[in-house]
Design a protein around this motif. Sequence first.
Motif, PDB file in Angstrom:
ATOM      1  N   LEU A 198       0.820  -1.203   0.000  1.00 27.34           N
ATOM      2  CA  LEU A 198       0.000   0.000   0.000  1.00 27.34           C
ATOM      3  C   LEU A 198       0.854   1.253   0.000  1.00 27.34           C
ATOM      4  CD1 LEU A 198      -2.272  -1.335   2.836  1.00 27.34           C
ATOM      5  CD2 LEU A 198      -2.985  -1.162   0.471  1.00 27.34           C
ATOM      6  N   GLY A 199       0.364   2.280  -0.639  1.00 29.92           N
ATOM      7  CA  GLY A 199       0.995   3.591  -0.628  1.00 29.92           C
ATOM      8  C   GLY A 199      -0.052   4.632  -0.956  1.00 29.92           C
ATOM      9  N   GLU A 200       0.273   5.921  -0.781  1.00 32.16           N
ATOM     10  CA  GLU A 200      -0.739   6.936  -1.038  1.00 32.16           C
ATOM     11  C   GLU A 200      -0.121   8.275  -1.405  1.00 32.16           C
ATOM     12  OE1 GLU A 200      -1.995   8.558   3.336  1.00 32.16           O
ATOM     13  OE2 GLU A 200      -2.713   6.542   2.818  1.00 32.16           O
ATOM     14  N   VAL A 201      -0.978   9.121  -1.983  1.00 27.82           N
ATOM     15  CA  VAL A 201      -0.669  10.524  -2.236  1.00 27.82           C
ATOM     16  C   VAL A 201      -1.628  11.333  -1.368  1.00 27.82           C
ATOM     17  CG1 VAL A 201      -0.599  12.383  -3.939  1.00 27.82           C
ATOM     18  CG2 VAL A 201       0.069  10.055  -4.597  1.00 27.82           C
ATOM     19  N   PRO A 202      -1.147  12.015  -0.326  1.00 24.47           N
ATOM     20  CA  PRO A 202      -2.045  12.741   0.583  1.00 24.47           C
ATOM     21  C   PRO A 202      -2.805  13.840  -0.138  1.00 24.47           C
ATOM     22  CG  PRO A 202       0.130  12.478   1.557  1.00 24.47           C
ATOM     23  CD  PRO A 202       0.250  12.076   0.120  1.00 24.47           C
ATOM     24  N   GLY A 203      -4.080  13.997   0.224  1.00 25.52           N
ATOM     25  CA  GLY A 203      -4.914  15.036  -0.355  1.00 25.52           C
ATOM     26  C   GLY A 203      -5.185  16.149   0.636  1.00 25.52           C
ATOM     27  N   THR A 204      -5.737  17.228   0.126  1.00 26.52           N
ATOM     28  CA  THR A 204      -6.053  18.363   0.995  1.00 26.52           C
ATOM     29  C   THR A 204      -7.333  18.141   1.786  1.00 26.52           C
ATOM     30  OG1 THR A 204      -7.174  19.448  -0.869  1.00 26.52           O
ATOM     31  CG2 THR A 204      -4.845  19.984  -0.500  1.00 26.52           C
ATOM     32  N   LEU A 205      -8.216  17.257   1.271  1.00 25.86           N
ATOM     33  CA  LEU A 205      -9.435  16.910   2.006  1.00 25.86           C
ATOM     34  C   LEU A 205      -9.164  15.635   2.807  1.00 25.86           C
ATOM     35  CD1 LEU A 205     -12.127  17.446  -0.796  1.00 25.86           C
ATOM     36  CD2 LEU A 205     -11.563  18.991   1.080  1.00 25.86           C
ATOM     37  N   GLN A 206      -8.832  15.767   4.055  1.00 26.51           N
ATOM     38  CA  GLN A 206      -8.451  14.613   4.859  1.00 26.51           C
ATOM     39  C   GLN A 206      -9.605  13.632   5.048  1.00 26.51           C
ATOM     40  OE1 GLN A 206      -5.291  13.961   5.942  1.00 26.51           O
ATOM     41  NE2 GLN A 206      -4.734  15.745   4.697  1.00 26.51           N
ATOM     42  N   GLU A 207     -10.842  14.115   4.905  1.00 32.00           N
ATOM     43  CA  GLU A 207     -11.993  13.265   5.198  1.00 32.00           C
ATOM     44  C   GLU A 207     -12.472  12.464   3.986  1.00 32.00           C
ATOM     45  OE1 GLU A 207     -13.558  17.307   3.959  1.00 32.00           O
ATOM     46  OE2 GLU A 207     -11.895  16.494   5.128  1.00 32.00           O
ATOM     47  N   GLU A 208     -11.766  12.545   2.845  1.00 33.91           N
ATOM     48  CA  GLU A 208     -12.185  11.786   1.671  1.00 33.91           C
ATOM     49  C   GLU A 208     -10.980  11.145   0.991  1.00 33.91           C
ATOM     50  OE1 GLU A 208     -14.757  13.648  -1.087  1.00 33.91           O
ATOM     51  OE2 GLU A 208     -16.120  14.455   0.432  1.00 33.91           O
ATOM     52  N   ALA A 209     -11.171   9.885   0.544  1.00 37.38           N
ATOM     53  CA  ALA A 209     -10.084   9.165  -0.126  1.00 37.38           C
ATOM     54  C   ALA A 209     -10.644   8.328  -1.267  1.00 37.38           C
ATOM     55  CB  ALA A 209      -9.347   8.277   0.862  1.00 37.38           C
ATOM     56  N   VAL A 210      -9.788   8.104  -2.265  1.00 35.93           N
ATOM     57  CA  VAL A 210     -10.089   7.238  -3.407  1.00 35.93           C
ATOM     58  C   VAL A 210      -9.026   6.149  -3.443  1.00 35.93           C
ATOM     59  CG1 VAL A 210     -10.161   7.095  -5.933  1.00 35.93           C
ATOM     60  CG2 VAL A 210     -11.237   9.025  -4.752  1.00 35.93           C
ATOM     61  N   LEU A 211      -9.438   4.909  -3.643  1.00 38.94           N
ATOM     62  CA  LEU A 211      -8.516   3.770  -3.675  1.00 38.94           C
ATOM     63  C   LEU A 211      -8.471   3.181  -5.081  1.00 38.94           C
ATOM     64  CD1 LEU A 211      -6.748   1.576  -2.268  1.00 38.94           C
ATOM     65  CD2 LEU A 211      -8.880   0.381  -1.714  1.00 38.94           C
ATOM     66  N   MET A 212      -7.264   2.897  -5.564  1.00 41.78           N
ATOM     67  CA  MET A 212      -7.066   2.204  -6.839  1.00 41.78           C
ATOM     68  C   MET A 212      -6.222   0.966  -6.576  1.00 41.78           C
ATOM     69  SD  MET A 212      -6.359   5.545  -9.223  1.00 41.78           S
ATOM     70  CE  MET A 212      -5.899   6.580  -7.828  1.00 41.78           C
ATOM     71  N   GLY A 213      -6.664  -0.198  -7.037  1.00 38.23           N
ATOM     72  CA  GLY A 213      -5.923  -1.412  -6.705  1.00 38.23           C
ATOM     73  C   GLY A 213      -6.123  -2.529  -7.692  1.00 38.23           C
ATOM     74  N   GLY A 214      -5.316  -3.561  -7.527  1.00 37.63           N
ATOM     75  CA  GLY A 214      -5.408  -4.779  -8.325  1.00 37.63           C
ATOM     76  C   GLY A 214      -4.529  -5.836  -7.679  1.00 37.63           C
ATOM     77  N   HIS A 215      -4.801  -7.094  -7.961  1.00 31.58           N
ATOM     78  CA  HIS A 215      -4.011  -8.166  -7.343  1.00 31.58           C
ATOM     79  C   HIS A 215      -2.790  -8.473  -8.198  1.00 31.58           C
ATOM     80  CE1 HIS A 215      -4.881 -11.827  -9.830  1.00 31.58           C
ATOM     81  NE2 HIS A 215      -5.964 -11.151 -10.176  1.00 31.58           N
ATOM     82  N   TYR A 216      -1.728  -8.916  -7.536  1.00 33.86           N
ATOM     83  CA  TYR A 216      -0.475  -9.201  -8.247  1.00 33.86           C
ATOM     84  C   TYR A 216      -0.115 -10.681  -8.222  1.00 33.86           C
ATOM     85  CZ  TYR A 216       1.583  -9.434  -3.582  1.00 33.86           C
ATOM     86  OH  TYR A 216       1.862  -9.789  -2.284  1.00 33.86           O
ATOM     87  N   ASP A 217      -0.870 -11.498  -7.486  1.00 33.56           N
ATOM     88  CA  ASP A 217      -0.575 -12.927  -7.393  1.00 33.56           C
ATOM     89  C   ASP A 217      -1.122 -13.673  -8.606  1.00 33.56           C
ATOM     90  OD1 ASP A 217      -3.223 -12.305  -6.234  1.00 33.56           O
ATOM     91  OD2 ASP A 217      -3.369 -14.464  -5.945  1.00 33.56           O
TER      92      ASP A 217
END
Length: 315
Positions: A198-217
């Motif tokens: 996991l990793g992230e790019v912090p946003g200015t709106l701390q109360e909202e987040a968007v997740l992008m993902g996929g499996h690598y196995d």
Amino acid sequence: MESFDADSAYRFMERLVKSIGNRESGTDSERRAAEQIRAWFEELGLANIRMEEFEVQTSRILKEEAALPDGTPLECKAVGNSLSTPPEGVEGEVVMLESTSQEALKSIKSKIAAVNIVLYEKDFLKVVKAEPHALIYPSRTPLAPTIYRSIRAEYTAKQNIPAVSMAHDDVLNVLKGPKRLKISTKVEKITAKSQNVLGEVPGTLQEEAVLMGGHYDTVRGIMGAHDNAAGTAMVLELARIFAHEKPSRTLRFAAFGSEELGLRGSFNHAEKPESVKNLRFYLNFDVHGILLGTLSATVLGPEDLKSLLRFIAKE
């Protein structure tokens, strides 16, 4: 902001496949892939990079054999988390199971059932209670090779059965005649470690987040270029694009482990309260880059979200 670069995404995929190769869930190679993805996140400059470790129930295949009554061998793969046969194997008439209706289940008692329908837990337990000798999972289309499969560990906690996967055409030929088969397997159940990255790019709106993902196995015995090194590469390329931006919402990036064992990595992540706190949207990437494939999106959300995606797709 930088644009999406297909060549850059391809290089992520190519390096993952060529440097690691098979990334079977819960193995050392899956761990090496996770460490490589973590190193990429660090190179890209993401924040809050971390590993989420968890245990998975999986298996090692020690024996997998199938033969016609005259001794002619047929290629098969023992199904992960299935029950081993007795040392001498099991032999019986092969019949097709096309539904889990009461009448259909009566027809498989003391036989080997070829199953080409999706068996969720309730239906799997119905099939086991019908007392076939074993199950065969054919590949789904003609000319397709034998593929490895695994039963979810929780399905087999109460009842289990020997099972193999075989090529579609081999199963069809057996059903045409001689209609009998002998199967011998030895499957050792083990508990292994897996991990999400996991990793992230912090946003200015701390109360909202968007997740992008996929499996690598991957499943056993394949390189997993399109399923799902390509999806992982999409996540990495998006991380490269957004790493030094200042988004409003926090952007989270995830590479999930052990998806092939039943979404183990994403379940583990979603069960943590801090993972879903403030999460407003998830975009999943799975199976990309098939030359003769289709473009599709599965939407779990309101109707206006589907309308928005259709509009964006047209653009």
